[in-house]
Motif scaffolding. Structure first.
Motif, PDB file in Angstrom:
ATOM      1  N   MET A 159       0.844  -1.186   0.000  1.00 55.35           N
ATOM      2  CA  MET A 159       0.000   0.000   0.000  1.00 55.35           C
ATOM      3  C   MET A 159       0.886   1.244   0.000  1.00 55.35           C
ATOM      4  N   MET A 160       0.417   2.253  -0.669  1.00 56.17           N
ATOM      5  CA  MET A 160       1.138   3.525  -0.716  1.00 56.17           C
ATOM      6  C   MET A 160       0.627   4.460   0.369  1.00 56.17           C
ATOM      7  N   GLN A 161       1.533   5.229   0.937  1.00 57.07           N
ATOM      8  CA  GLN A 161       1.154   6.233   1.926  1.00 57.07           C
ATOM      9  C   GLN A 161       0.986   7.582   1.245  1.00 57.07           C
ATOM     10  N   HIS A 162       0.003   8.341   1.716  1.00 59.29           N
ATOM     11  CA  HIS A 162      -0.258   9.665   1.188  1.00 59.29           C
ATOM     12  C   HIS A 162      -0.494  10.610   2.361  1.00 59.29           C
ATOM     13  N   GLN A 163      -0.053  11.857   2.211  1.00 65.43           N
ATOM     14  CA  GLN A 163      -0.271  12.864   3.242  1.00 65.43           C
ATOM     15  C   GLN A 163      -1.209  13.923   2.701  1.00 65.43           C
ATOM     16  N   LEU A 164      -2.187  14.280   3.535  1.00 66.94           N
ATOM     17  CA  LEU A 164      -3.152  15.301   3.169  1.00 66.94           C
ATOM     18  C   LEU A 164      -3.214  16.354   4.255  1.00 66.94           C
ATOM     19  N   ALA A 165      -3.431  17.596   3.845  1.00 63.17           N
ATOM     20  CA  ALA A 165      -3.640  18.702   4.774  1.00 63.17           C
ATOM     21  C   ALA A 165      -5.055  19.212   4.563  1.00 63.17           C
ATOM     22  N   VAL A 166      -5.836  19.256   5.636  1.00 62.74           N
ATOM     23  CA  VAL A 166      -7.235  19.668   5.570  1.00 62.74           C
ATOM     24  C   VAL A 166      -7.432  20.887   6.464  1.00 62.74           C
ATOM     25  N   GLN A 167      -8.042  21.923   5.918  1.00 65.01           N
ATOM     26  CA  GLN A 167      -8.440  23.077   6.713  1.00 65.01           C
ATOM     27  C   GLN A 167      -9.957  23.068   6.799  1.00 65.01           C
ATOM     28  N   ALA A 168     -10.482  23.198   8.015  1.00 64.45           N
ATOM     29  CA  ALA A 168     -11.920  23.089   8.211  1.00 64.45           C
ATOM     30  C   ALA A 168     -12.371  23.963   9.372  1.00 64.45           C
ATOM     31  N   ARG A 169     -13.702  24.137   9.465  1.00 62.06           N
ATOM     32  CA  ARG A 169     -14.259  24.849  10.620  1.00 62.06           C
ATOM     33  C   ARG A 169     -14.179  23.946  11.835  1.00 62.06           C
ATOM     34  N   PHE A 170     -13.919  24.558  12.976  1.00 64.52           N
ATOM     35  CA  PHE A 170     -13.805  23.799  14.217  1.00 64.52           C
ATOM     36  C   PHE A 170     -15.194  23.594  14.808  1.00 64.52           C
ATOM     37  N   ARG A 171     -15.762  22.446  14.512  1.00 57.19           N
ATOM     38  CA  ARG A 171     -17.070  22.058  15.027  1.00 57.19           C
ATOM     39  C   ARG A 171     -16.942  20.646  15.590  1.00 57.19           C
ATOM     40  N   PRO A 172     -17.783  20.269  16.539  1.00 64.13           N
ATOM     41  CA  PRO A 172     -17.648  18.951  17.164  1.00 64.13           C
ATOM     42  C   PRO A 172     -17.734  17.784  16.181  1.00 64.13           C
ATOM     43  N   GLU A 173     -18.520  17.907  15.131  1.00 65.86           N
ATOM     44  CA  GLU A 173     -18.719  16.788  14.216  1.00 65.86           C
ATOM     45  C   GLU A 173     -17.733  16.757  13.047  1.00 65.86           C
ATOM     46  N   THR A 174     -16.920  17.776  12.878  1.00 63.22           N
ATOM     47  CA  THR A 174     -16.026  17.855  11.719  1.00 63.22           C
ATOM     48  C   THR A 174     -15.031  16.708  11.682  1.00 63.22           C
ATOM     49  N   LEU A 175     -14.320  16.481  12.762  1.00 62.41           N
ATOM     50  CA  LEU A 175     -13.328  15.414  12.803  1.00 62.41           C
ATOM     51  C   LEU A 175     -13.983  14.054  12.573  1.00 62.41           C
ATOM     52  N   GLU A 176     -15.143  13.836  13.158  1.00 59.08           N
ATOM     53  CA  GLU A 176     -15.864  12.581  12.968  1.00 59.08           C
ATOM     54  C   GLU A 176     -16.206  12.354  11.496  1.00 59.08           C
ATOM     55  N   ARG A 177     -16.648  13.402  10.811  1.00 53.87           N
ATOM     56  CA  ARG A 177     -16.986  13.280   9.392  1.00 53.87           C
ATOM     57  C   ARG A 177     -15.763  12.979   8.541  1.00 53.87           C
ATOM     58  N   VAL A 178     -14.660  13.645   8.824  1.00 57.52           N
ATOM     59  CA  VAL A 178     -13.429  13.408   8.073  1.00 57.52           C
ATOM     60  C   VAL A 178     -12.981  11.955   8.236  1.00 57.52           C
ATOM     61  N   LEU A 179     -12.970  11.468   9.457  1.00 56.78           N
ATOM     62  CA  LEU A 179     -12.544  10.090   9.709  1.00 56.78           C
ATOM     63  C   LEU A 179     -13.487   9.073   9.081  1.00 56.78           C
ATOM     64  N   ARG A 180     -14.770   9.371   9.057  1.00 64.40           N
ATOM     65  CA  ARG A 180     -15.747   8.467   8.438  1.00 64.40           C
ATOM     66  C   ARG A 180     -15.502   8.361   6.930  1.00 64.40           C
ATOM     67  N   VAL A 181     -15.213   9.483   6.286  1.00 65.55           N
ATOM     68  CA  VAL A 181     -14.931   9.471   4.849  1.00 65.55           C
ATOM     69  C   VAL A 181     -13.663   8.660   4.570  1.00 65.55           C
ATOM     70  N   VAL A 182     -12.636   8.838   5.389  1.00 61.26           N
ATOM     71  CA  VAL A 182     -11.394   8.082   5.222  1.00 61.26           C
ATOM     72  C   VAL A 182     -11.692   6.586   5.276  1.00 61.26           C
ATOM     73  N   ARG A 183     -12.452   6.170   6.248  1.00 65.71           N
ATOM     74  CA  ARG A 183     -12.759   4.747   6.418  1.00 65.71           C
ATOM     75  C   ARG A 183     -13.652   4.226   5.302  1.00 65.71           C
ATOM     76  N   HIS A 184     -14.694   4.952   4.954  1.00 68.20           N
ATOM     77  CA  HIS A 184     -15.646   4.495   3.944  1.00 68.20           C
ATOM     78  C   HIS A 184     -15.020   4.414   2.559  1.00 68.20           C
ATOM     79  N   ARG A 185     -14.012   5.200   2.289  1.00 64.50           N
ATOM     80  CA  ARG A 185     -13.360   5.194   0.973  1.00 64.50           C
ATOM     81  C   ARG A 185     -12.220   4.184   0.894  1.00 64.50           C
ATOM     82  N   GLY A 186     -12.042   3.397   1.950  1.00 63.50           N
ATOM     83  CA  GLY A 186     -11.071   2.306   1.907  1.00 63.50           C
ATOM     84  C   GLY A 186      -9.640   2.689   2.207  1.00 63.50           C
ATOM     85  N   PHE A 187      -9.455   3.752   2.974  1.00 57.33           N
ATOM     86  CA  PHE A 187      -8.116   4.182   3.352  1.00 57.33           C
ATOM     87  C   PHE A 187      -7.864   3.841   4.814  1.00 57.33           C
ATOM     88  N   GLN A 188      -6.630   3.484   5.108  1.00 59.36           N
ATOM     89  CA  GLN A 188      -6.230   3.173   6.479  1.00 59.36           C
ATOM     90  C   GLN A 188      -5.524   4.395   7.047  1.00 59.36           C
TER      91      GLN A 188
END
Length: 85
Positions: free
Chosen positions: A1-30
């Motif tokens: 597997m290849m490693q990739h680095q991403l930088a994300v800028q977002a609004r600081f809201r309680p659900e933001t981090l949860e949404r980002v992590l859910r997308v990572v998991r659902h799209r098949g990334f570790q």
């Protein structure tokens, strides 16, 4: 597997981090590593992700960009390190 680095800028809201992590998991990334820091005004956060997958990182980039609270996503310099699954 290849490693990739991403930088994300977002609004600081309680659900933001949860949404980002859910997308990572659902799209098949570790998730290999994650670093999060608030910006000076504390209304925004920077999230640095290192992910691994056989899938193209552009798939994750496009899905993260569609999230409501995400302002900007950048793919950092690709790493040449491979991970064996």
């Amino acid at each position: 597997m290849m490693q990739h680095q991403l930088a994300v800028q977002a609004r600081f809201r309680p659900e933001t981090l949860e949404r980002v992590l859910r997308v990572v998991r659902h799209r098949g990334f570790q998730l290999c590593s994650m670093n999060m820091a608030t910006l000076g005004n504390s209304d925004n956060i920077n999230i640095e992700l290192t992910v691994a997958s056989l899938r193209p990182v552009e798939l994750l980039f496009s899905q993260l960009s569609k999230l409501v609270d995400v302002a900007c996503v950048e793919i950092q310099q690709p790493t040449t390190q491979q991970i064996r699954a």
